[in-house]
Design an enzyme around this catalytic site. Structure first.
Site, PDB file in Angstrom:
ATOM      1  N   ARG A 130      46.239  27.890  13.592  1.00 32.84           N
ATOM      2  CA  ARG A 130      45.567  28.917  13.068  1.00 32.84           C
ATOM      3  C   ARG A 130      46.376  30.141  12.826  1.00 32.84           C
ATOM      4  O   ARG A 130      46.090  30.800  11.772  1.00 32.84           O
ATOM      5  CB  ARG A 130      44.357  29.526  14.228  1.00 32.84           C
ATOM      6  N   ASP A 185      29.259  40.251  14.932  1.00 32.14           N
ATOM      7  CA  ASP A 185      30.320  39.154  15.211  1.00 32.14           C
ATOM      8  C   ASP A 185      31.678  40.036  15.129  1.00 32.14           C
ATOM      9  O   ASP A 185      31.787  41.154  14.616  1.00 32.14           O
ATOM     10  CB  ASP A 185      30.523  38.395  14.183  1.00 32.14           C
TER      11      ASP A 185
END
Length: 283
Positions: A43, A152
């Site tokens: 990632r 979020d």
């Protein structure tokens, strides 16, 4: 241009991995055990390419510099958080909300505004599902009004959520009559895209929020919190602390909806189970 950067050392040293995993846990409560080292490398490679950095060690040094902490912390957290969601995910929760919670709420509160929080909203499918079912309830109950807060930690997914644009395949779970009412087809039919209608989008306030913050920055208490399939990424002490803060944020009689793989068993939180993975603040 970005793709031309070659990573000379595409593995994290144990020292750098431990430093990053501690930082991620401190910043957002997510445990990053050794078995996730390969996932973290994969990632973060996008960030290295974007910044033109060749070595993970160089990236870690940059991240912990004053400039890196100011500019790279949020993009790095965006890369490591998991974002999985669907429209009408765990649909029995929405049935319980509309058939049990809302009728009782209207009897007790009349014309007050109903406030609900999608905590960990990812790319927006959950709060837009909320907006659809609450709008349907409002149509059947004149005078009922609602506001949705959707948060979020990832700015990347929040940007997508705010746009409210989805592929037609992603909206498959939406019942046909709701698709016709709340989804707009693209003028370019070949694009395969739909957009949430403006009147639903304006019922939702999106903002970034880190569950590890002591103060969520909310003035008003809430009637319902949906926090589903989020706490599974936290250890037990972090789960307990977060749920105690959720409890403080709820009005007496308010509800918390958890994911079907989550439980409050063994946690010191004053919430009562009223339905599978649905809990109530009794007073």
């Amino acid at each position: 241009m970005e793709e031309s950067v070659h990573l000379d050392h595409a593995t994290l040293s144990a020292k750098d991995f431990n430093r990053l995993s501690r930082f991620i846990y401190e910043q957002c409560g997510i445990k990053m055990p050794e078995v996730k080292k390969t996932m973290l490398e994969a990632r973060l490679q996008k960030r290295l390419r974007s910044l033109g950095i060749h070595h993970f060690s160089e990236y870690v040094e940059y991240l912990f510099s004053p400039d890196g902490l100011a500019n790279e912390m949020v993009p790095m957290i965006d890369m490591v958080t998991t974002n999985k969601t669907d429209f009408f995910r765990e649909p029995d929760h929405f049935d319980y909300l509309t058939q049990r919670v809302l009728p009782d709420w209207v009897r007790r509160h009349g014309s007050m505004r109903f406030n609900i929080w999608s905590a960990g909203c990812s790319t927006g499918e959950e709060p837009y599902t909320m907006a659809m079912v609450l709008s349907e309830f409002a149509d059947a109950n004149p005078g009922f009004d609602f506001q949705i807060l959707a948060t979020d930690i990832s700015t990347r997914v929040l940007d997508k959520a705010k746009n409210g644009i989805y592929s037609e395949s992603l909206v498959d779970p939406v019942p046909q009559h709701l698709k016709k009412k709340y989804l707009l087809r693209s003028k370019d039919r070949s694009s395969g895209l739909v957009r949430i209608v403006p009147e639903l989008r304006e019922k939702i306030r999106f903002r970034r929020l880190n569950f590890m913050d002591d103060d969520f920055g909310m003035r008003d208490q809430l009637d319902v919190i949906f926090c589903r399939n989020v706490i599974i990424y936290f250890d037990r002490p972090t789960q307990e602390g977060l749920l105690q803060r959720f409890h403080r944020q709820l009005k007496p009689g308010g509800f918390i909806f958890m994911g079907h793989s989550e439980t409050l068993s063994g946690l010191d939180v004053a919430l009562t189970s009223v339905y599978p993975t649905v809990y109530r603040k009794m007073k």
